[in-house]
Design an enzyme around this catalytic site. Structure first.
Site, PDB file in Angstrom:
ATOM      1  CB  SER B 154      -0.926  -0.059   1.213  1.00  0.00           C
ATOM      2  OG  SER B 154      -1.894   0.936   1.153  1.00  0.00           O
ATOM      3  NE  ARG B 224      -8.768   1.834  11.266  1.00  0.00           N
ATOM      4  CZ  ARG B 224      -7.753   1.303  10.626  1.00  0.00           C
ATOM      5  NH1 ARG B 224      -7.154   1.996   9.686  1.00  0.00           N
ATOM      6  NH2 ARG B 224      -7.336   0.094  10.907  1.00  0.00           N
ATOM      7  CG  ASP B 319      -6.615  -3.564  -3.219  1.00  0.00           C
ATOM      8  OD1 ASP B 319      -7.407  -2.630  -2.949  1.00  0.00           O
ATOM      9  OD2 ASP B 319      -5.391  -3.500  -3.005  1.00  0.00           O
ATOM     10  CG  HIS B 352      -5.852  -2.038   0.409  1.00  0.00           C
ATOM     11  ND1 HIS B 352      -4.978  -1.986  -0.643  1.00  0.00           N
ATOM     12  CD2 HIS B 352      -5.294  -1.275   1.388  1.00  0.00           C
ATOM     13  CE1 HIS B 352      -3.932  -1.215  -0.321  1.00  0.00           C
ATOM     14  NE2 HIS B 352      -4.104  -0.787   0.903  1.00  0.00           N
ATOM     15  CG  ASP B 353      -7.421  -5.168   5.644  1.00  0.00           C
ATOM     16  OD1 ASP B 353      -6.565  -4.266   5.575  1.00  0.00           O
ATOM     17  OD2 ASP B 353      -8.243  -5.261   6.572  1.00  0.00           O
TER      18      ASP B 353
END
Lengths: 206, 399
Positions: B154, B224, B319, B352-353
């Site tokens: 990332s 967040r 992602d 994405h994680d």
């Protein structure tokens, strides 16, 4: 310089590797575990990229230091510029493609020459199997009709015609059996068809 | 399996001001870092691991709180350690916390020597390139002239990419995972929603909330929550939460009805306890500003012309924050320059994680790449498995 024993490379690949000029820029479509590119890089000073979709084959390419790009060849070769390669290899992969014609046009866009191999459907044991009323199963066509990944069945004569239509000129055409060229009645006696093709001059691929 | 066990951070002070891309100076600063493994005598086995938004120098191993007994595992402990894909038995691995962060390196919550008060709003904005220059000074101090690899996921991947352009002679390999050559308009939009929620929190006080002894927790919490949504895939969220209700029925109010609400609020609350709002602003701006092609009329391949590193680029199919298409832009620009690159596109469900998770295909590719790096720096240890020929060649090649 690292040298591998030539005998380690499969006989058909070894035969084809002879057609690749030393120092060429090579693209290998469906490069598998990178064996061919690694051979060309370490023995013939070639500089190359491979395209492969199979997750399980990528690490072997990476360990060998082969520049492998994971993608489906059918998704097109947009990542590569026009005439980026001296030679594009598409070995025993074309028969699994849906859009054979589109791929051949893309090959002729990115490369000056191409080497294409595929199982020859007109190989005599295949003809015999058909005469007996069964789909052929052989070393080059090792699958049953219901589980084969091979979507396209072509003969040497069939391919010559398509190559011409997409703007590729046939430079050489050899039928191999057990990795050795067959000179007498190749479309009967050759199990693997190998073509060396060149972009026809002045031809703009559609 | 062997582990790194208990690790502890180190810190280094830099008295020479760091000139920043904005024109400002970071006068003097401290970088907090960790190292694992041993630097070999010729200094050729160093790997720098760059962190993303919500991470730090604590890449691997465990912190043990002496009072509470609480254990904090490094954010990439599944990737880095003895026998792991980035094997600390072979490589000397450095994790460094970037300036502007809230995990120990000089940041907006620290005292500005010029004013005697916390930096707050006066902390300068930093870019990815600024971070790389700061990291290079740490590398100098640790005796690392050329990294065997610089690696990150990332935002960390952007730093690895920037390293390969800013210090081509100091990076032999560059490992860029779930990253992008620039943020898209949509990425920037999400970041700005996050920033607006912080900037408009009444407790933000223009960034000087430290003096008011408050924290803009609500703003940070919403920031967040927004960010977290972009880290997960639609499918993954559907599989984990679906439309599951917390208490079996609708509450006809604004409390928690759905499990996903409960999860996101919990994540937001937890984050707002430990993260700093100014840091969030600084890091999201660094993300937005990253654009190596900008100086080359948008031509990424020109930006890559001086790169000498070999690359491993990895993306994940689900992602949507930094999609595979963005990684392919990097690959395409590398190929155009005829740089060596291996690209793996992992069909993983986690969005994405996924870059932080265990997926055998992903781990195997990274492991294979580091085996190659190890071979390239003259090490041994390529496993023999089916590549008997390769092994024979390595031995032969050494003769």
């Amino acid at each position: 310089m690292n040298y591998r024993e030539p005998s380690e490379l499969r006989a058909d690949l070894l035969f084809i590797a002879d057609w690749v000029a030393p120092g060429s820029k090579v693209l290998d479509l469906g490069c598998g575990d990178g064996e061919m590119l690694h051979y060309l890089q370490s023995n013939k000073g070639c500089d190359g990229y491979g395209v492969e979709i199979d997750d399980h084959k990528i690490p072997a390419c990476v360990t060998r230091g082969v520049s492998v790009i994971q993608q489906d060849v059918e998704a097109g070769l947009a990542i590569f510029a026009d005439n980026a390669f001296d030679t594009v290899l598409c070995l025993s992969a074309l028969q699994m493609m849906k859009n054979v014609e589109g791929i051949l046009r893309d090959i002729s866009r990115v490369g000056r020459e191409a080497i294409v191999s595929f199982p020859n459907f007109a190989y005599w044991p295949h003809r015999v199997a058909l005469l007996r009323g069964r789909m052929p199963v052989s070393k080059t066509l090792p699958y049953e009709w219901y589980d084969t990944p091979n979507l396209r069945c072509a003969t040497i004569e069939d391919f010559k015609q398509l190559a011409n239509e997409v703007g590729l000129e046939v430079l050489e055409c050899v039928a191999l059996d057990e990795g050795r060229p067959v000179n007498f009645m190749p479309n009967w006696r050759g199990s693997l068809a190998v073509f060396r093709l060149r972009k026809k001059s002045g031809c703009i691929p559609a | 399996m062997k582990t790194l066990g208990i690790v502890s951070p180190l810190s280094m002070h830099f008295a020479t001001p760091l000139p920043l891309q904005s024109g400002a100076l970071l006068n003097d600063y401290t970088l907090v870092y960790e190292t694992y493994g041993q630097l070999n005598p010729d200094g050729s086995n160093a790997v720098l691991v760059c962190h993303a938004l919500n991470a730090s120098h604590h890449v691997a191993g465990v912190y043990l709180d002496a009072d509470t007994g609480a254990r904090t595992v490094g954010w990439w402990d599944n990737m880095v350690g003895p026998g792991k894909p980035l094997d600390t038995d072979k490589f000397f691995v450095i994790g460094v916390n970037n300036p502007g962060s809230c995990f120990g390196s000089t940041g907006p919550m620290h005292t500005n020597a010029a004013s005697g008060k916390p930096y707050g709003a006066d902390f300068p904005l930093l870019t990815v390139e600024d971070w790389v220059h700061a990291q290079a000074r740490l590398a100098d101090a640790l005796g690392v002239r050329c990294f065997a690899a610089v690696m990150g996921g990332s935002l960390g991947g952007m730093q690895a990419l920037a390293w390969s352009m800013l210090y081509p002679e100091r990076v032999a390999n560059c490992v860029v995972i779930a990253s992008t050559p620039t943020l898209s308009a949509q990425n920037i939009a999400f970041n700005d929603v996050a920033r607006q929620s912080i900037l408009t929190d009444p407790n933000f006080h223009g960034g000087d909330y430290y003096a008011h002894k408050v924290v803009p927790k609500n703003g940070l919490r919403v920031a967040r929550m927004v960010g977290h949504i972009t880290y997960l895939s639609d499918d993954d969220m559907a599989a984990k939460f679906g439309r599951d209700l917390r208490d079996g029925g609708y509450q006809f109010g604004y409390g928690v009805d759905f499990e996903i609400e409960s999860y996101l609020r919990y994540q937001g609350d937890k984050f707002s306890e430990y993260f700093d709002a100014n840091t969030y602003l600084i890091i999201t701006k660094a993300l937005d500003y990253f654009d190596p092609a900008r100086a080359f009329e948008g031509d990424l391949s020109k930006a890559f012309a001086n790169i000498t590193a070999k690359f491993l680029v990895v993306s994940f199919t689900t992602d949507w924050r930094f999609s595979p298409a963005r990684s392919r832009e990097i690959v395409q620009a590398l190929v155009k320059n005829r740089h060596q690159v291996a690209y793996a596109e992992i069909d993983a469900p986690h969005g994405h994680d996924a870059f932080l998770q265990d997926d055998a295909r992903y781990m195997n590719v990274v492991r294979a790449y580091y085996e190659r790096v190890w071979h390239d720096i003259g090490g041994r240890g390529l496993h023999d498995s089916e590549t008997g020929g390769l092994r024979a060649e390595l031995v032969g090649g050494r003769a």
